[in-house]
Design a protein around this motif. Structure first.
Motif, PDB file in Angstrom:
ATOM      1  N   GLY A 195      42.874  38.826  47.353  1.00 16.01           N
ATOM      2  CA  GLY A 195      42.309  39.446  46.158  1.00 16.01           C
ATOM      3  C   GLY A 195      41.209  38.599  45.573  1.00 16.01           C
ATOM      4  O   GLY A 195      41.120  37.393  45.830  1.00 16.01           O
ATOM      5  N   GLY A 196      40.353  39.225  44.783  1.00 15.68           N
ATOM      6  CA  GLY A 196      39.284  38.531  44.097  1.00 15.68           C
ATOM      7  C   GLY A 196      39.363  38.780  42.609  1.00 15.68           C
ATOM      8  O   GLY A 196      40.399  39.193  42.078  1.00 15.68           O
ATOM      9  N   THR A 197      38.276  38.547  41.940  1.00 12.43           N
ATOM     10  CA  THR A 197      38.175  38.808  40.505  1.00 12.43           C
ATOM     11  C   THR A 197      36.903  39.608  40.250  1.00 12.43           C
ATOM     12  O   THR A 197      36.059  39.772  41.136  1.00 12.43           O
ATOM     13  CB  THR A 197      38.133  37.495  39.709  1.00 12.43           C
ATOM     14  N   ALA A 198      36.758  40.082  39.017  1.00 11.08           N
ATOM     15  CA  ALA A 198      35.550  40.830  38.669  1.00 11.08           C
ATOM     16  C   ALA A 198      34.323  39.951  38.775  1.00 11.08           C
ATOM     17  O   ALA A 198      33.233  40.434  39.093  1.00 11.08           O
ATOM     18  CB  ALA A 198      35.688  41.405  37.257  1.00 11.08           C
ATOM     19  N   GLN A 199      34.462  38.641  38.492  1.00  5.63           N
ATOM     20  CA  GLN A 199      33.322  37.733  38.594  1.00  5.63           C
ATOM     21  C   GLN A 199      33.075  37.287  40.029  1.00  5.63           C
ATOM     22  O   GLN A 199      31.938  37.023  40.411  1.00  5.63           O
ATOM     23  CB  GLN A 199      33.545  36.496  37.709  1.00  5.63           C
ATOM     24  N   THR A 200      34.125  37.215  40.844  1.00 13.06           N
ATOM     25  CA  THR A 200      33.993  36.778  42.241  1.00 13.06           C
ATOM     26  C   THR A 200      34.778  37.738  43.128  1.00 13.06           C
ATOM     27  O   THR A 200      35.926  37.454  43.517  1.00 13.06           O
ATOM     28  CB  THR A 200      34.509  35.339  42.417  1.00 13.06           C
ATOM     29  N   PRO A 201      34.216  38.900  43.459  1.00 10.07           N
ATOM     30  CA  PRO A 201      34.925  39.816  44.369  1.00 10.07           C
ATOM     31  C   PRO A 201      35.042  39.187  45.759  1.00 10.07           C
ATOM     32  O   PRO A 201      34.286  38.286  46.138  1.00 10.07           O
ATOM     33  CB  PRO A 201      34.032  41.059  44.377  1.00 10.07           C
TER      34      PRO A 201
END
Length: 309
Positions: A195-201
């Motif tokens: 999984g990633g994040t909205a800032q680092t997909p």
């Protein structure tokens, strides 16, 4: 209109009246109160930029002040904190190019990457990243995949490439971003995280020739799987049907027949997939089928090369 002359009695009273004495000067304390009420330092700081126009305040062709508006009236000056006027107007200030290079605007990953424009010149986004997992299949070559990844780098994506041909990917991430940790090339199955994040997909790319991965890998939030099918054959049909979005370069006759059957396309779409130019892609699965002109930039050609499959 003449004024009446005073009577003799009034004249005598006026002549005997003492001359008015001048008003006494104000006390020293009152005279000193004027400079005390002012701040000796603040005007030099707050009013100097407003009282002395900067060379950037007026453009060279308008030394006399702001130009008149459409109705012939000049715009009303704004009042600064010192009570003096400031003739600031939009467009009269410039920023050096070195400063503009440091100003970056990160688009929202969920808004989609600009894939290109359709025949009506309407922008066509590719919704590559979202809070939920996304699966995309690309029927085309490494060039098309690297173009999408190059554009995805602008939203801070981290890429893991699982490939049977590492040489096609070696050094691409470093050249495109100047960093060594933005794109990782592995020869086996991709390990976690999933999984990633909205800032680092997170983007996991499977470049395995004519098929996708043997098993469907787990995907987490802000995690996208991109499966590259360098040629569409029967082993790759499952990856096409599993994908929520399918991006295609120009196809051959057999490929177009398989794609039309797997995606249930209209006969006309099968013909269009065989007649696209090198700088075009088709986007299927995100609403209506879209045929897109990529409008590759000079920087993209420098790092990815000219269109090809």
């Amino acid at each position: 209109m003449s004024h009446p002359m005073p009577y003799p009695e009034e004249r005598a009273v006026q002549e005997q009246a003492p001359a008015p004495q001048p008003a006494p000067p104000p006390p020293a304390v009152a005279r000193a109160a004027v400079p005390i009420a002012r701040t000796p330092v603040a005007p030099a700081v707050t009013s100097a930029p407003l009282a002395t126009p900067s060379p950037l305040t007026h453009p060279p062709d308008q030394p006399g002040g702001p130009p008149p508006g459409p109705d012939g009236d000049r715009p009303r000056d704004r009042t600064g904190p010192s009570g003096q006027t400031s003739r600031l107007r939009i467009g009269w200030h410039t920023v050096p190019r070195s400063g503009l290079r440091r100003v970056t605007a990160l688009p929202s990953p969920s808004a989609g990457l600009l894939l290109g424009r359709d025949q009506q010149q309407v922008p066509v986004p590719l919704r590559l990243f979202a809070p939920e997992p996304v699966r995309v299949a690309l029927i085309g070559g490494v060039w098309a995949a690297q173009l999408l990844i190059f554009r995805a780098f602008s939203v801070g994506v981290r890429v893991v490439v699982v490939t049977t041909e590492p040489r096609a990917w070696t050094g691409f991430g470093e050249r495109a971003t100047g960093q060594q940790n933005r794109l990782t090339v592995v020869a086996g199955e991709a390990g976690g995280p999933y999984g990633g994040t909205a800032q680092t997909p997170l983007l996991t790319v499977y470049d395995l020739g004519v098929s996708g991965p043997m098993t469907s890998p787990p995907l987490g939030p802000w995690h996208t799987q991109l499966t590259i099918l360098r040629q569409l054959d029967r082993p790759g049909v499952a990856a096409v049907q599993e994908a929520g979005l399918v991006v295609l370069q120009r196809l051959g006759g057999d490929e177009a027949a398989l794609a039309s059957a797997a995606l249930r396309l209209r006969p006309q779409s099968g013909q269009l997939l065989q007649s696209m130019n090198d700088d075009m892609m088709a986007l299927i699965g995100d609403g209506d089928d879209r045929y897109v002109f990529l409008h590759q930039t000079g920087v993209e050609q420098q790092y990815v090369g000219p269109p090809r499959r």
